[in-house]
Design a protein around this motif. Structure first.
Motif, PDB file in Angstrom:
ATOM      1  N   VAL A   1      -5.203  -1.196  12.045  1.00 43.02           N
ATOM      2  CA  VAL A   1      -3.984   0.047  12.292  1.00 43.02           C
ATOM      3  C   VAL A   1      -3.557   1.205  11.129  1.00 43.02           C
ATOM      4  CG1 VAL A   1      -2.338   0.788  14.285  1.00 43.02           C
ATOM      5  CG2 VAL A   1      -3.597  -1.481  14.364  1.00 43.02           C
ATOM      6  N   ASP A   2      -4.358   2.313  11.319  1.00 42.70           N
ATOM      7  CA  ASP A   2      -4.092   3.357  10.529  1.00 42.70           C
ATOM      8  C   ASP A   2      -2.553   4.507  10.993  1.00 42.70           C
ATOM      9  OD1 ASP A   2      -6.209   2.425   8.857  1.00 42.70           O
ATOM     10  OD2 ASP A   2      -7.874   3.969   9.495  1.00 42.70           O
ATOM     11  N   GLU A   3      -2.372   4.820  10.078  1.00 38.11           N
ATOM     12  CA  GLU A   3      -0.962   5.749  10.902  1.00 38.11           C
ATOM     13  C   GLU A   3      -0.914   7.303  10.400  1.00 38.11           C
ATOM     14  OE1 GLU A   3       4.027   4.902  12.278  1.00 38.11           O
ATOM     15  OE2 GLU A   3       2.521   3.471  10.797  1.00 38.11           O
ATOM     16  N   VAL A   4      -0.248   7.826  11.457  1.00 34.92           N
ATOM     17  CA  VAL A   4      -0.198   9.861  10.797  1.00 34.92           C
ATOM     18  C   VAL A   4       1.164   9.628  11.297  1.00 34.92           C
ATOM     19  CG1 VAL A   4      -1.107  12.000  11.313  1.00 34.92           C
ATOM     20  CG2 VAL A   4      -2.720  10.598  11.394  1.00 34.92           C
TER      21      VAL A   4
ATOM     22  N   VAL B   1      -1.663   7.235   6.252  1.00 37.47           N
ATOM     23  CA  VAL B   1      -1.184   5.398   5.765  1.00 37.47           C
ATOM     24  C   VAL B   1      -2.536   4.563   6.885  1.00 37.47           C
ATOM     25  CG1 VAL B   1      -0.045   4.138   5.479  1.00 37.47           C
ATOM     26  CG2 VAL B   1       1.327   5.305   5.683  1.00 37.47           C
ATOM     27  N   ILE B   2      -2.965   4.626   5.653  1.00 36.38           N
ATOM     28  CA  ILE B   2      -4.848   3.800   6.001  1.00 36.38           C
ATOM     29  C   ILE B   2      -4.176   2.205   5.691  1.00 36.38           C
ATOM     30  CG2 ILE B   2      -6.902   2.430   4.682  1.00 36.38           C
ATOM     31  CD1 ILE B   2      -6.448   5.834   5.635  1.00 36.38           C
ATOM     32  N   ASP B   3      -4.700   1.150   6.748  1.00 36.06           N
ATOM     33  CA  ASP B   3      -4.242   0.159   6.612  1.00 36.06           C
ATOM     34  C   ASP B   3      -5.391  -0.592   6.399  1.00 36.06           C
ATOM     35  OD1 ASP B   3      -3.799  -2.724   7.737  1.00 36.06           O
ATOM     36  OD2 ASP B   3      -3.526  -2.740   9.959  1.00 36.06           O
ATOM     37  N   GLU B   4      -4.481  -1.215   5.056  1.00 30.92           N
ATOM     38  CA  GLU B   4      -5.712  -2.611   4.127  1.00 30.92           C
ATOM     39  C   GLU B   4      -5.814  -3.624   4.602  1.00 30.92           C
ATOM     40  OE1 GLU B   4      -6.384  -0.631   0.627  1.00 30.92           O
ATOM     41  OE2 GLU B   4      -5.628   1.158   0.610  1.00 30.92           O
TER      42      GLU B   4
END
Length: 91
Positions: free
Chosen positions: A75-78, A88-91
């Motif tokens: 789940v990535d978030e702007v 914000v990249i979910d790694e």
């Protein structure tokens, strides 16, 4: 018409006005949609409802995304701060 076959599903605010149980059910259905893509029918171009989806983009305005994190691999978030947006990249 054109023979474009996209594997991207875009949903804008699909969780609006849903309670926690409804949001959970949406997550389960979307996870099932992605999970079934590995079946033999999906490889033949037939998914749930005729859809073959490999990526789902969900647009949300609130922090309900935390509930969806259990349903998806990432789940990535702007995030908007001080007039600028960053991803914000979910790694």
């Amino acid at each position: 018409r054109g023979r474009l076959c996209s594997s991207l599903l875009v949903l804008d605010e699909p969780l609006t006005h849903l309670d926690s149980g409804g949001r959970d059910n949406v997550g389960k259905v979307l996870r099932k949609l992605i999970y079934n893509q590995s079946s033999s029918k999906a490889r033949d171009g037939v998914g749930i409802g005729g859809l073959t989806v490999s990526t789902i983009l969900i647009i949300l305005q609130d922090l309900v995304a935390e509930e969806l994190s259990e349903s998806f691999d990432r789940v990535d978030e702007v995030v908007r701060s001080e007039g600028h947006s960053r991803v914000v990249i979910d790694e």
